[in-house]
Write a protein that holds these residues in place. Structure first.
Motif, PDB file in Angstrom:
ATOM      1  N   ARG A 132     -48.178  12.320   8.564  1.00  0.00           N
ATOM      2  CA  ARG A 132     -47.542  11.397   7.607  1.00  0.00           C
ATOM      3  C   ARG A 132     -47.092  10.110   8.301  1.00  0.00           C
ATOM      4  O   ARG A 132     -47.216   9.013   7.747  1.00  0.00           O
ATOM      5  N   LEU A 133     -46.566  10.246   9.523  1.00  0.00           N
ATOM      6  CA  LEU A 133     -46.114   9.067  10.259  1.00  0.00           C
ATOM      7  C   LEU A 133     -47.271   8.109  10.546  1.00  0.00           C
ATOM      8  O   LEU A 133     -47.088   6.891  10.570  1.00  0.00           O
ATOM      9  N   MET A 134     -48.454   8.651  10.755  1.00  0.00           N
ATOM     10  CA  MET A 134     -49.612   7.793  11.027  1.00  0.00           C
ATOM     11  C   MET A 134     -50.016   6.987   9.799  1.00  0.00           C
ATOM     12  O   MET A 134     -50.546   5.881   9.917  1.00  0.00           O
ATOM     13  N   ALA A 135     -49.745   7.519   8.618  1.00  0.00           N
ATOM     14  CA  ALA A 135     -49.987   6.741   7.398  1.00  0.00           C
ATOM     15  C   ALA A 135     -49.007   5.578   7.315  1.00  0.00           C
ATOM     16  O   ALA A 135     -49.379   4.444   6.996  1.00  0.00           O
ATOM     17  N   LEU A 136     -47.740   5.851   7.635  1.00  0.00           N
ATOM     18  CA  LEU A 136     -46.736   4.785   7.616  1.00  0.00           C
ATOM     19  C   LEU A 136     -47.051   3.721   8.659  1.00  0.00           C
ATOM     20  O   LEU A 136     -46.809   2.528   8.443  1.00  0.00           O
ATOM     21  N   SER A 137     -47.594   4.150   9.797  1.00  0.00           N
ATOM     22  CA  SER A 137     -47.862   3.205  10.886  1.00  0.00           C
ATOM     23  C   SER A 137     -48.897   2.151  10.485  1.00  0.00           C
ATOM     24  O   SER A 137     -48.888   1.041  10.999  1.00  0.00           O
ATOM     25  N   GLU A 138     -49.780   2.494   9.539  1.00  0.00           N
ATOM     26  CA  GLU A 138     -50.772   1.511   9.095  1.00  0.00           C
ATOM     27  C   GLU A 138     -50.109   0.320   8.415  1.00  0.00           C
ATOM     28  O   GLU A 138     -50.656  -0.782   8.409  1.00  0.00           O
ATOM     29  N   TYR A 139     -48.945   0.546   7.837  1.00  0.00           N
ATOM     30  CA  TYR A 139     -48.219  -0.552   7.195  1.00  0.00           C
ATOM     31  C   TYR A 139     -47.355  -1.309   8.206  1.00  0.00           C
ATOM     32  O   TYR A 139     -47.335  -2.544   8.226  1.00  0.00           O
ATOM     33  N   TYR A 140     -46.630  -0.570   9.077  1.00  0.00           N
ATOM     34  CA  TYR A 140     -45.626  -1.203   9.937  1.00  0.00           C
ATOM     35  C   TYR A 140     -46.155  -1.683  11.298  1.00  0.00           C
ATOM     36  O   TYR A 140     -45.658  -2.687  11.823  1.00  0.00           O
ATOM     37  N   PHE A 141     -47.112  -0.983  11.896  1.00  0.00           N
ATOM     38  CA  PHE A 141     -47.535  -1.350  13.255  1.00  0.00           C
ATOM     39  C   PHE A 141     -48.077  -2.780  13.372  1.00  0.00           C
ATOM     40  O   PHE A 141     -47.817  -3.460  14.367  1.00  0.00           O
ATOM     41  N   PRO A 142     -48.845  -3.282  12.402  1.00  0.00           N
ATOM     42  CA  PRO A 142     -49.280  -4.696  12.513  1.00  0.00           C
ATOM     43  C   PRO A 142     -48.106  -5.668  12.579  1.00  0.00           C
ATOM     44  O   PRO A 142     -48.180  -6.691  13.274  1.00  0.00           O
ATOM     45  N   ILE A 143     -47.000  -5.369  11.879  1.00  0.00           N
ATOM     46  CA  ILE A 143     -45.805  -6.224  11.939  1.00  0.00           C
ATOM     47  C   ILE A 143     -45.227  -6.194  13.353  1.00  0.00           C
ATOM     48  O   ILE A 143     -44.899  -7.235  13.942  1.00  0.00           O
ATOM     49  N   PHE A 144     -45.118  -4.983  13.928  1.00  0.00           N
ATOM     50  CA  PHE A 144     -44.546  -4.844  15.267  1.00  0.00           C
ATOM     51  C   PHE A 144     -45.409  -5.544  16.309  1.00  0.00           C
ATOM     52  O   PHE A 144     -44.894  -6.272  17.173  1.00  0.00           O
ATOM     53  N   GLU A 145     -46.717  -5.315  16.246  1.00  0.00           N
ATOM     54  CA  GLU A 145     -47.618  -5.871  17.259  1.00  0.00           C
ATOM     55  C   GLU A 145     -47.599  -7.392  17.252  1.00  0.00           C
ATOM     56  O   GLU A 145     -47.642  -8.037  18.307  1.00  0.00           O
TER      57      GLU A 145
END
Length: 605
Positions: A132-145
């Motif tokens: 489930r966390l990997m699904a959330l990461s698709e939304y948030y990780f581009p912002i962090f990077e």
């Protein structure tokens, strides 16, 4: 014979023409009888954009769910790195993979037994959570990077948000740390994050990540080691410098780990274990759930006047929960307007297109809706008779209050919205000086004025109108359910029952405007619609339209009520004049305020 046939044809054509004309007139009469609400009349003028973005409701629930945060936080705080975990992962293979990760990372990633135990513990107990966390990461990780790249911060630090908040911008720790990066109040202020009654930018993914990036850069300039930067993020730079002194001046995390606070000793290994699982999830059979909407499929627009999430949701035909998901920094579900400052709302791109193309109509509706509510409140006060001064203040009777126990993630704005009261009233009833409220505290919510002090003349007149209408049998009933027929759509059904598309979607958990033939839709509970007294109607006529006619429910003997999503004992009691929360509890043998959707309640049984 030919003449007869011609005359028959002419007669038939004439009859058909007359029938078509009558049908057209009848159709016009029907259309004239269907009165559009002001909201729907505004929306009917909107320019529609062809782009359509569908948001998966299950994925939205993941973004606002706190269960992963609670589980991971408990794991990291209580996990014992010295306990061997029985899980299929050869030590030699793990060493090879950690070495491969170390080659392409500025972190010192080296094998040790404690790290192996934590990785195996996550694999054994948290596989589903990481999916489930990997699904959330698709939304948030581009912002962090994007934010980290601007400051030359290692992109791997994005995994720290998983450890800190389980990628939940609404996460709040027991100590009050808030948001994706778990900033304390003082730290948030130090990095210029706005925190006031309406806004908490610690929950803003963009601004909080920029602040986190700035913190990481400053700490690296001090320690020169990214593991020590992470340790200082968790326990503070003071504890790290103490550990360096106690270790005899050593400056590597693994050399000073035993001198750090207990939680910090497992903090960096949990970060590295998270990085490992994201890198090698396929090898361990972790299948990421896919996020339907990515961050780049959304955009922002500046708001020119204060507006509520409900107004936006009604106008754009989208669930209010989706607006909350995309705009977590607004604490009270309101986008405020401050002179000299800009505030933005983030929406899916197709909704942005609709908003930009119809700004004038949208702001006109918001102004109308706000003025209407304000006028109704002022009229209620104006028509209330002056209360005689009491010789002594009356003692507070707790039977007039409903009690709500504050849960993690709650705030006064959310509680006030749930019970349809104001924050000011909540603070007054509970003697609160600020907007902060402790988890576990019982909050008093006034259920209804005692009979001896009822002063609202509007309510009295409405009750008279109900009695008169009952005598004259003027009331009409509205069906609770409706079966979709051929040619139906949400718009036509909403007009038919005097509701809105947004309300229909909310009642039936619909994420799009598509409805299947034969589907049963929940419209509302069957209840009489009573005309307002003439004196009250004329008083507010200048500020309302046909759509804003009031609805009231008569007290039905022995009626069953089925609890809907979002209901509370308070809101249900308000549907039945003269019925109190205590009555409902007594009739149904309920000891506390917990009720669940689908539960059947007896009213005046």
């Amino acid at each position: 014979m030919i003449v007869k046939k011609i005359s028959l044809v002419v007669t038939a054509l004439f009859s058909f023409s007359m029938f078509a004309q009558e049908s057209a007139e009848f159709s016009r009469e029907i259309k004239q009888d269907i009165k559009l609400s002001y909201l729907d009349s505004i929306k009917s003028t909107f320019k529609k954009e062809p782009l359509a973005a569908k948001v998966d409701s299950l994925w939205m629930n993941e973004l606002v769910s706190l269960d992963i945060y609670d589980d991971l936080t408990k794991d990291i705080q209580t996990i014992n790195k010295d306990v061997t975990v029985d899980e299929e992962l050869p030590t030699e293979l793990l060493k090879q993979r950690l070495a491969a990760m170390n080659e392409k990372s500025p972190f010192e990633i080296e094998y040790n037994q404690g790290l192996e135990n934590i990785i195996k513990s996550f694999l054994k107990n948290r596989k589903k959570s990481f999916s489930r966390l990997m699904a959330l990461s698709e939304y948030y990780f581009p912002i962090f990077e994007d934010a980290f790249a601007k400051q030359n911060v290692p992109l791997e630090i994005k995994y720290l948000a998983v450890v800190e908040s389980a990628l939940n911008p609404k996460a709040v720790s027991k100590m009050g740390a808030t948001g994706l990066w778990q900033f304390m109040y003082g730290t948030g202020k130090q990095y210029a994050l706005k925190i006031d009654s309406y806004i908490d930018e610690r929950s803003d993914p963009l601004k909080a990540t920029a602040a986190c990036s700035e913190y990481m850069t400053k700490m690296f300039n001090i320690f020169g080691d990214w593991e020590l930067v992470l340790a200082s993020y968790n326990s503070g730079p003071g504890n790290v410098t103490k550990a360096i002194r106690r270790s005899g001046g050593k400056t590597k995390y693994w050399d000073i780990r035993n001198y750090l606070p207990r939680e910090t000793q497992g903090y960096v290994p949990a970060f590295l274990a998270t990085m490992y699982l994201f890198e090698y999830h396929k090898e361990h059979g972790i299948n990421p759930e896919r996020a339907v909407v990515k961050n780049f499929e959304t955009d922002t627009i500046a708001i020119k006047n204060q507006m509520s999430f409900k107004q936006i949701a009604d106008l754009l035909d989208m669930p209010q929960s989706q607006i909350q998901l995309l705009n977590p920094s607004y604490k009270m579900n309101i986008v405020p307007f401050y002179q000299g400052e800009q505030h933005f709302i983030r929406l899916p791109k197709d909704k942005i297109a609709t908003f930009v193309s119809n700004e004038d109509q949208i702001y006109a509706y918001v102004k109308h809706d706000t003025e209407f509510r304000s006028t109704s409140s002022r009229l209620a006060v104006k028509y209330a008779p002056k209360a005689k001064p009491a010789a002594k203040p009356a003692a507070i009777d707790n039977s007039d209050y409903e009690f709500y126990k504050v849960r993690k993630g709650d705030n006064l704005g959310a509680i006030a919205s749930k019970y349809n009261v104001s924050i000011t009233e909540l603070k007054k009833w509970n003697n609160l000086k600020t907007n902060s409220v402790a988890v576990g505290r019982s909050i008093k919510i006034k259920s209804e004025e005692p009979a001896s002090v009822k002063t609202n003349a509007v309510i009295d007149k409405r009750e008279e109108a109900i009695a008169a209408a009952d005598d004259k049998e003027k009331s009409k009933t509205v069906d609770q359910d409706y079966v979709v027929a051929a040619g139906d759509n949400l718009g036509s059904i909403a007009k038919k029952f005097g509701t809105t598309i947004a309300e229909l979607k909310e009642l039936n958990n619909l994420t799009s405007n598509n409805i299947g033939l034969g589907k049963t839709l929940i419209i509302s509970k069957a209840s009489p619609i009573i005309e307002e007294p003439a004196s009250i109607t004329s008083a507010i006529a200048s500020n309302s339209v046909d759509s804003f006619k009031k609805k009231a429910s008569s007290k039905n003997i022995g009626e069953d009520y089925y609890v809907k999503k979002g209901d509370s004992l308070y809101s249900i009691s308000k549907k039945y004049p003269g019925v109190t929360i205590s009555d409902i509890k007594k009739w149904n043998g309920i000891k506390d305020e917990d009720i669940k959707p689908g539960m059947k309640l007896k009213i005046n049984g």
